[in-house]
Design a protein around this motif. Structure first.
Motif, PDB file in Angstrom:
ATOM      1  N   GLY A 288       0.819  -1.108   0.043  1.00  0.00           N
ATOM      2  CA  GLY A 288       0.232   0.042  -0.036  1.00  0.00           C
ATOM      3  C   GLY A 288       0.798   1.324  -0.023  1.00  0.00           C
ATOM      4  N   ASP A 289       0.073   2.377   0.028  1.00  0.00           N
ATOM      5  CA  ASP A 289       0.974   3.577  -0.290  1.00  0.00           C
ATOM      6  C   ASP A 289       1.861   3.728   1.070  1.00  0.00           C
TER       7      ASP A 289
ATOM      8  N   THR B   2      -5.846  -1.169   5.667  1.00  0.00           N
ATOM      9  CA  THR B   2      -6.389  -1.519   4.272  1.00  0.00           C
ATOM     10  C   THR B   2      -5.731  -0.588   3.303  1.00  0.00           C
ATOM     11  N   GLU B   4      -6.618   1.580   1.218  1.00  0.00           N
ATOM     12  CA  GLU B   4      -7.493   2.994   1.263  1.00  0.00           C
ATOM     13  C   GLU B   4      -6.829   3.817   2.524  1.00  0.00           C
ATOM     14  N   LEU B   5      -7.125   3.107   3.709  1.00  0.00           N
ATOM     15  CA  LEU B   5      -6.377   3.790   4.865  1.00  0.00           C
ATOM     16  C   LEU B   5      -4.816   4.232   4.635  1.00  0.00           C
ATOM     17  N   GLN B   6      -4.332   3.208   4.229  1.00  0.00           N
ATOM     18  CA  GLN B   6      -2.980   3.475   3.849  1.00  0.00           C
ATOM     19  C   GLN B   6      -2.498   4.892   3.117  1.00  0.00           C
ATOM     20  N   GLY B   7      -3.265   4.938   2.280  1.00  0.00           N
ATOM     21  CA  GLY B   7      -3.579   6.131   0.913  1.00  0.00           C
ATOM     22  C   GLY B   7      -3.741   7.369   1.890  1.00  0.00           C
ATOM     23  N   VAL B   8      -4.844   7.227   2.669  1.00  0.00           N
ATOM     24  CA  VAL B   8      -4.911   8.586   3.405  1.00  0.00           C
ATOM     25  C   VAL B   8      -3.794   8.998   4.356  1.00  0.00           C
TER      26      VAL B   8
END
Lengths: 655, 51
Positions: A288-289, B2, B4-8
């Motif tokens: 992930g990011d 998740t 998504e959470l990592q992205g935020v």
């Protein structure tokens, strides 16, 4: 070698102001190298860097202590030879002494530090200060050394002659310091000494010297001079016109050799720790990011700079060793002979050597140069001395592209590093000579420099000074480089390319990211130098700070790799041009890039200090613009010539 | 955590870093302005990041 003066010089300037406003203000003055800074530390218990050559204290530092019920604020001032200032730093000292320095109250008590081993010369300034009619105490320093030389000073007689309190001290051992504190506390209660000789014209100077000769005759008993001390015998070699220069070059070579061989185990250790941290994060977080940000951004960026920490620590340990042993002043003396034909003098050597640590204290140290043109010429070339921020760039490129073989007893990598330092130094001298023959023409003044006795440096002081630099480096890595690494990661990851069913490789992702697009826009400007867009982006980013080049390359190569574990050095060696499939980086490109960094002025702090020290305002801004412009042109031109000449000679090398 | 959470979280960190770099750039600019005004301050200048 900075530094001379160093780097540590300006570390010393932010000594905290701790005393209350009503505290007794005491100014510490004296000739350069009389031991003021050591006495300042002994009185206040502070750990300041002490270097025994002129020009160390370029601004005043303040400290405080309490003696009995008296709170004292102590001000350490730049060394001064007389009350008629000859250079900007002497002017500062006298302004502070007399209360003319903006925002600084005049001193209540003046402590004149007098070197007991050099009484006659030191008394010239001391008696001038006494004639100011202010409460004055004389600290007769280095009494141990005077005794060792067989000099006996009749202190009561000296007090009688001068009319002020004289306290014998040995600052390095703390002897007499308590008595000095006591004398300072009582000084304002004593009547001022009568003025014996007025300050001013030439006749007074002669009368003062005559008076001082009389004092010395009555107060000092000397044993007949010893034939030749060990120091004299060493100096016969180190100050020799040929052997002195050879010794200086040998010292430089030893420093670089130690930086490569001595630092290796620690460097490997840090590299392993960074690798371990990457593995831990990769295991703990799913893809992930955030995981990518931590591994490819923070750890790859900051980690690639951190591995050079041991080399920087070793460099500063050696700089401290050379300064505190008394060698640096000798190096200035030796270099004076070679600098004079270029229009500079030995006094310019100390700022130049300071530039090996950081150009900012180097430029500040030019205040000891009395003549304006000579000072400006020195300021203009100080940034050519390879500062410690260039070290990570050189070290990365040398480790990646220069084979680790030995030539005789020296490593080729160390020789390459020495070559970069010598190239910068040679260019600095050549450019200074050019300035002195064109824009900044004037006569060169003779060098008068005191050669301090050799001494064994204190391990504690050396370690403290080096650890201060290490802390500065860590703070930069933890703030500026950390933040820039995060931003570069974001630029390398967004916007995401459209997938359209096909998996996107890391290389495609990077190429289509904002960073990739900026890089491709820059590429035409750096192509003539043999660089691809990745180097172009790293070059532009490193205008914020030179080390950012390494962290940017770390981030780019981490982002472009599907396996995030290979060290940057290996990735650079293996990188291939996507169009030709030849090796993207060759030793020729690496040398050209290092040459670019030798010359380019990529440091906003240096630009700011140049503006200030060349007069401020538009005048200062013009000098700074000239400095930035000519260095950038020189960097580009030299890198172009190296690359093109190398290609023409068949050193292209990419297979 | 998740994706998504990592992205935020990652974007929040990037925004904080951008703010920090902007603040540093602003204080460097101010220090240069002070220097250009000819003021002689102690040390190597406030805002100077040579340390």
């Amino acid at each position: 070698m900075t530094a001379t003066t160093s780097a540590a010089t300006h570390l010393r300037l932010d000594v905290a102001r701790v005393a209350a406003p009503q505290a007794l203000r005491v100014a510490l003055v004296g000739n350069p190298n009389a031991g003021k800074s050591t006495l300042f530390n002994a009185l206040t218990g502070m750990q300041a860097h002490v270097a025994n050559f002129p020009g160390v204290t370029v601004e005043h530092a303040e400290g405080a202590y309490v003696h009995g019920e008296t709170a004292v604020t102590l001000i350490d001032l730049p060394g001064t030879y007389s009350t008629a200032p000859q250079s900007p730093d002497e002017e500062i000292a006298l302004d502070v002494l007399t209360g003319r320095h903006r925002g600084v109250r005049a001193a209540d008590v003046i402590v004149v530090v007098v070197d007991a081993t050099n009484l006659e010369r030191n008394l010239f300034f001391a008696t001038q200060v006494v004639d100011l009619g202010r409460p004055t105490v004389i600290a007769l320093n280095r009494m141990d050394r005077a005794a060792a030389e067989g000099t006996r000073i009749d202190v009561p007689e000296l007090i009688h002659e001068l009319g002020v309190v004289v306290v014998p001290v040995t600052a390095t051992k703390g002897q007499g310091v308590d008595r000095l504190r006591h004398a300072i506390a009582r000084a304002t209660a004593l009547p001022p000494a009568p003025s014996r000789i007025g300050l001013g014209d030439e006749t007074n100077v002669e009368r003062r010297y005559a008076w001082i000769s009389g004092i010395v005759e009555r107060c000092v008993a000397r044993q007949p001079a010893k034939p030749r001390t060990a120091s004299d015998r060493v100096d016969a070699w180190l100050l020799h016109r040929v052997w002195g220069l050879a010794a200086f070059l040998l010292v430089l070579l030893l420093v670089f050799q130690a930086m490569f061989t001595g630092a290796r185990p620690l460097t490997d250790g840090i590299e392993s720790l960074v690798g371990l941290a990457s593995t831990l994060v990769t295991t703990a977080l799913p893809p992930g990011d955030l995981r990518s940000l931590l591994v490819d951004g923070v750890l790859a960026g900051v980690g690639s700079v951190l591995v050079f920490l041991p080399q920087i620590a070793i460099l500063f340990l050696f700089i401290g060793l050379l300064e505190d042993s008394g060698y640096m002043a000798r190096a200035a003396f030796v270099m004076d002979r070679y600098l004079r034909p270029l229009g500079l003098q030995g006094r310019s050597f100390i700022p130049l050597v300071s530039g090996y640590a950081c150009a900012v204290p180097g430029i500040m140290a030019t205040r000891t140069i009395q003549q304006r043109e000579e000072r400006l010429a020195t300021i203009m070339v100080v940034p050519l001395m390879s500062c410690s921020a260039r070290l990570p760039v050189y070290a990365l490129l040398i480790a990646a592209f220069v084979p680790a073989v030995t030539v005789g007893f020296v490593g080729l990598q160390s020789l390459t590093m020495l070559g970069m330092y010598l190239l910068g130094t040679g260019a600095a001298l050549a450019v200074a000579a050019l300035f002195r023959r064109t824009l900044l023409r004037s006569d060169t003044r003779a060098l008068i420099i005191e050669l301090p006795p050799y001494s064994v440096p204190s391990a504690r002081v050396l370690v403290t000074s080096a650890s201060q630099r290490v802390r500065i480096f860590l703070r930069r890595a933890g703030t500026v480089i950390f933040s820039i690494s995060i931003l570069l990661w974001a630029l390398a990851h967004y916007p995401r390319p459209r997938a359209e069913g096909m998996p996107v490789t890391a290389e495609q992702q990077l190429s289509q990211s904002a960073l990739g697009r900026i890089g491709h826009a820059i590429e035409p400007a750096v192509r003539p130098l043999g660089y691809d867009w990745k180097i172009g982006v790293s070059l532009v980013a490193s205008f914020a700070a030179r080390e950012v080049f390494v962290s940017t390359m770390g981030t780019i190569y981490s982002a472009s790799s599907d396996d995030g574990t290979t060290a940057l050095v290996q990735r650079l060696r293996a990188e291939r041009d996507p169009h030709t499939n030849r090796l993207a980086y060759t030793p020729l490109i690496a040398i050209g890039l290092m040459v670019f960094y030798v010359f380019a002025l990529m440091c906003t702090s240096t630009v700011a200090i140049t503006v200030r020290e060349t007069g401020g305002g538009w005048r200062g801004a013009r000098w700074a613009a000239l400095q930035f412009g000519y260095l950038l042109a020189l960097a580009y031109g030299a890198a172009f010539v190296v690359y093109r000449a190398g290609l023409a000679l068949g050193f292209g090398g990419g297979a | 955590m998740t994706a998504e959470l990592q992205g935020v979280v990652a974007l929040t960190v990037v925004a904080a870093a951008a703010l920090y770099v902007a603040r540093r750039a602003w204080s460097s600019w101010r220090a240069a302005r002070i220097a250009a005004s000819g003021a002689r301050t102690a040390g190597c200048g406030s805002g100077c990041d040579c340390r």
